[in-house]
Design a protein around this motif. Structure first.
Motif, PDB file in Angstrom:
ATOM      1  N   ILE A   4      39.517  37.886  45.581  1.00 23.10           N
ATOM      2  CA  ILE A   4      40.251  36.622  45.506  1.00 23.10           C
ATOM      3  C   ILE A   4      39.297  35.469  45.233  1.00 23.10           C
ATOM      4  O   ILE A   4      39.585  34.567  44.431  1.00 23.10           O
ATOM      5  CB  ILE A   4      41.035  36.381  46.817  1.00 23.10           C
ATOM      6  N   GLU A   5      38.105  35.508  45.863  1.00 24.86           N
ATOM      7  CA  GLU A   5      37.110  34.453  45.627  1.00 24.86           C
ATOM      8  C   GLU A   5      36.626  34.470  44.179  1.00 24.86           C
ATOM      9  O   GLU A   5      36.468  33.409  43.550  1.00 24.86           O
ATOM     10  CB  GLU A   5      35.921  34.639  46.576  1.00 24.86           C
ATOM     11  N   ASP A   6      36.415  35.667  43.633  1.00 18.82           N
ATOM     12  CA  ASP A   6      36.005  35.776  42.230  1.00 18.82           C
ATOM     13  C   ASP A   6      37.084  35.229  41.306  1.00 18.82           C
ATOM     14  O   ASP A   6      36.783  34.531  40.323  1.00 18.82           O
ATOM     15  CB  ASP A   6      35.724  37.239  41.871  1.00 18.82           C
ATOM     16  N   GLN A   7      38.327  35.537  41.589  1.00 20.93           N
ATOM     17  CA  GLN A   7      39.431  35.046  40.773  1.00 20.93           C
ATOM     18  C   GLN A   7      39.488  33.525  40.790  1.00 20.93           C
ATOM     19  O   GLN A   7      39.776  32.891  39.769  1.00 20.93           O
ATOM     20  CB  GLN A   7      40.754  35.644  41.265  1.00 20.93           C
ATOM     21  N   GLN A   8      39.193  32.946  41.950  1.00 19.42           N
ATOM     22  CA  GLN A   8      39.184  31.485  42.048  1.00 19.42           C
ATOM     23  C   GLN A   8      38.076  30.892  41.186  1.00 19.42           C
ATOM     24  O   GLN A   8      38.286  29.897  40.478  1.00 19.42           O
ATOM     25  CB  GLN A   8      39.012  31.063  43.510  1.00 19.42           C
ATOM     26  N   VAL A   9      36.896  31.508  41.227  1.00 18.38           N
ATOM     27  CA  VAL A   9      35.771  31.030  40.410  1.00 18.38           C
ATOM     28  C   VAL A   9      36.120  31.142  38.928  1.00 18.38           C
ATOM     29  O   VAL A   9      35.913  30.198  38.152  1.00 18.38           O
ATOM     30  CB  VAL A   9      34.494  31.834  40.716  1.00 18.38           C
ATOM     31  N   LEU A  10      36.653  32.294  38.522  1.00 23.89           N
ATOM     32  CA  LEU A  10      36.982  32.509  37.120  1.00 23.89           C
ATOM     33  C   LEU A  10      38.115  31.603  36.667  1.00 23.89           C
ATOM     34  O   LEU A  10      38.111  31.110  35.528  1.00 23.89           O
ATOM     35  CB  LEU A  10      37.344  33.979  36.897  1.00 23.89           C
ATOM     36  N   GLY A  11      39.068  31.352  37.539  1.00 26.05           N
ATOM     37  CA  GLY A  11      40.147  30.436  37.194  1.00 26.05           C
ATOM     38  C   GLY A  11      39.647  29.022  36.979  1.00 26.05           C
ATOM     39  O   GLY A  11      40.135  28.303  36.100  1.00 26.05           O
ATOM     40  N   GLN A  12      38.647  28.619  37.768  1.00 31.40           N
ATOM     41  CA  GLN A  12      38.071  27.276  37.624  1.00 31.40           C
ATOM     42  C   GLN A  12      37.276  27.118  36.334  1.00 31.40           C
ATOM     43  O   GLN A  12      36.979  25.993  35.925  1.00 31.40           O
ATOM     44  CB  GLN A  12      37.184  26.975  38.826  1.00 31.40           C
ATOM     45  N   CYS A  13      36.958  28.226  35.694  1.00 38.36           N
ATOM     46  CA  CYS A  13      36.185  28.162  34.443  1.00 38.36           C
ATOM     47  C   CYS A  13      36.972  27.533  33.299  1.00 38.36           C
ATOM     48  O   CYS A  13      36.402  27.232  32.248  1.00 38.36           O
ATOM     49  CB  CYS A  13      35.726  29.562  34.030  1.00 38.36           C
ATOM     50  N   LEU A  54      43.894  33.251  32.159  1.00 41.63           N
ATOM     51  CA  LEU A  54      43.328  33.840  30.951  1.00 41.63           C
ATOM     52  C   LEU A  54      42.432  32.839  30.219  1.00 41.63           C
ATOM     53  O   LEU A  54      41.407  33.217  29.643  1.00 41.63           O
ATOM     54  CB  LEU A  54      44.438  34.322  30.012  1.00 41.63           C
ATOM     55  N   GLN A  55      42.809  31.569  30.249  1.00 44.48           N
ATOM     56  CA  GLN A  55      41.964  30.551  29.620  1.00 44.48           C
ATOM     57  C   GLN A  55      40.620  30.452  30.332  1.00 44.48           C
ATOM     58  O   GLN A  55      39.575  30.323  29.692  1.00 44.48           O
ATOM     59  CB  GLN A  55      42.667  29.192  29.637  1.00 44.48           C
ATOM     60  N   GLY A  56      40.648  30.520  31.657  1.00 47.34           N
ATOM     61  CA  GLY A  56      39.397  30.521  32.408  1.00 47.34           C
ATOM     62  C   GLY A  56      38.545  31.730  32.075  1.00 47.34           C
ATOM     63  O   GLY A  56      37.321  31.615  31.917  1.00 47.34           O
ATOM     64  N   LEU A  57      39.180  32.887  31.938  1.00 47.21           N
ATOM     65  CA  LEU A  57      38.449  34.103  31.576  1.00 47.21           C
ATOM     66  C   LEU A  57      37.874  33.994  30.164  1.00 47.21           C
ATOM     67  O   LEU A  57      36.745  34.434  29.912  1.00 47.21           O
ATOM     68  CB  LEU A  57      39.383  35.316  31.676  1.00 47.21           C
ATOM     69  N   ALA A  58      38.635  33.406  29.251  1.00 44.21           N
ATOM     70  CA  ALA A  58      38.146  33.208  27.887  1.00 44.21           C
ATOM     71  C   ALA A  58      36.910  32.313  27.886  1.00 44.21           C
ATOM     72  O   ALA A  58      35.909  32.599  27.213  1.00 44.21           O
ATOM     73  CB  ALA A  58      39.245  32.605  27.015  1.00 44.21           C
ATOM     74  N   ASN A  59      36.964  31.214  28.645  1.00 47.03           N
ATOM     75  CA  ASN A  59      35.810  30.314  28.722  1.00 47.03           C
ATOM     76  C   ASN A  59      34.601  31.016  29.324  1.00 47.03           C
ATOM     77  O   ASN A  59      33.455  30.794  28.900  1.00 47.03           O
ATOM     78  CB  ASN A  59      36.159  29.089  29.553  1.00 47.03           C
ATOM     79  N   ALA A  60      34.857  31.873  30.315  1.00 45.14           N
ATOM     80  CA  ALA A  60      33.759  32.612  30.945  1.00 45.14           C
ATOM     81  C   ALA A  60      33.108  33.556  29.932  1.00 45.14           C
ATOM     82  O   ALA A  60      31.876  33.663  29.870  1.00 45.14           O
ATOM     83  CB  ALA A  60      34.270  33.393  32.149  1.00 45.14           C
ATOM     84  N   LEU A  61      33.911  34.227  29.141  1.00 40.14           N
ATOM     85  CA  LEU A  61      33.365  35.140  28.129  1.00 40.14           C
ATOM     86  C   LEU A  61      32.523  34.387  27.102  1.00 40.14           C
ATOM     87  O   LEU A  61      31.443  34.848  26.701  1.00 40.14           O
ATOM     88  CB  LEU A  61      34.498  35.893  27.430  1.00 40.14           C
TER      89      LEU A  61
END
Length: 218
Positions: A4-13, A54-61
Motif C-alpha cells: 500500500i505504501e508503494d502504491q501511494q508513492v507510485l500514485g504520487q508520481c 496509471l499516469q503515476g506509473l507512466a511517469n515513473a517508467l
C-alpha cells in the motif's frame, strides 16, 4: 507485489516534473523498472483500472529511463486490455527531450517510431500523441524524416494516421507550404490502402492549402 505504501508513492508520481519523480524513486530504490512494470500489469488486470494511478506509473517508467527501456517497450507492444492505450498516451505525454542526454534521445526516438510502425489501434489517441511528440517536442531533421517515412510504411492505419498528425503539425508551425511538403500528403491522400488514412490526409491537405491562401493574402 507493491505494498500500500508503494502504491501511494507510485500514485504520487503523477505530480510534478520528471526530475522530481526521479528524486522520489531514488528514495525508494526497490521500486525499479520491473517493480513498476509489475504494478502496471496488475492495475491493467482490474475491471476498471485507476487512470490516475496509471499516469503515476507512466511517469515513473519515464523517470526510470533508460533502465526501464525494456519494460516500456514491452508495455507499448501490448494492445489489451483497453486501458493500456491510456498508459501509452501518458508515457508519451511525459517524454520531455531535455530530460535525456543525446544517446537516450536516440533511443526514445526509435521507440516512438517503432510504436507508430506497429500500433494497430487509435484508442485513447495514443498513436496521435506519439506522432505529435515526434513532430513537436522532439522535432529535428531526424524525427521529421521518420514521420515522412512512417506516413507511407507504418503497418497499420493507426500508425500512419499518427505520423500524418505529427507531419501536419510541422507544416502548420513552419508555414513554408512548399510543393515538396504538399506532395507527400497528396500521395498519401491518393494512394493509401486505408480509406480513413486517405480521408485524413486529404482533410489535412485542404486545411493546409487554406492556411497557405490566408498567408498569401496577408
Amino acid at each position: 507485489m507493491a505494498t500500500i505504501e508503494d502504491q501511494q508513492v507510485l500514485g504520487q508520481c503523477r505530480f510534478g516534473p520528471i526530475s522530481g519523480v526521479r528524486a522520489k524513486l531514488a528514495e525508494n530504490p526497490h521500486l525499479d523498472s520491473l517493480a513498476v512494470e509489475d504494478a502496471v500489469n496488475r492495475e491493467l488486470e482490474q475491471t476498471a483500472p485507476n487512470l490516475e494511478y496509471l499516469q503515476g506509473l507512466a511517469n515513473a517508467l519515464v523517470a526510470l529511463l533508460p533502465s526501464s527501456y525494456a519494460s516500456v517497450k514491452r508495455l507499448l507492444a501490448i494492445g489489451t486490455p483497453k486501458g493500456v492505450y491510456e498508459l501509452h498516451f501518458s508515457i508519451f505525454g511525459a517524454l520531455n527531450r531535455s530530460d535525456f542526454n543525446e544517446l537516450e534521445q536516440d533511443g526514445v526516438e526509435y521507440m516512438l517510431a517503432e510504436y507508430l510502425r506497429e500500433v494497430k489501434s487509435t484508442a485513447s489517441y495514443a498513436a496521435w500523441k506519439a506522432g505529435l511528440v515526434l513532430g513537436e517536442d522532439w522535432l529535428s531533421p531526424k524525427t521529421e524524416k521518420l514521420l515522412k517515412m512512417l506516413m507511407r510504411t507504418a503497418r497499420y492505419p493507426a500508425g500512419r494516421l499518427g505520423a500524418i498528425n505529427g507531419y501536419r503539425f510541422i507544416m502548420q508551425r513552419r508555414r513554408t507550404f512548399t510543393a515538396e511538403e504538399f506532395a507527400l500528403l497528396s500521395a498519401v491522400a491518393r494512394s493509401d490502402k486505408s480509406g480513413k488514412v486517405r480521408e485524413q490526409a486529404d482533410f489535412d491537405l485542404n486545411r493546409l492549402r487554406s492556411m497557405q491562401s490566408e498567408s498569401a493574402a496577408n
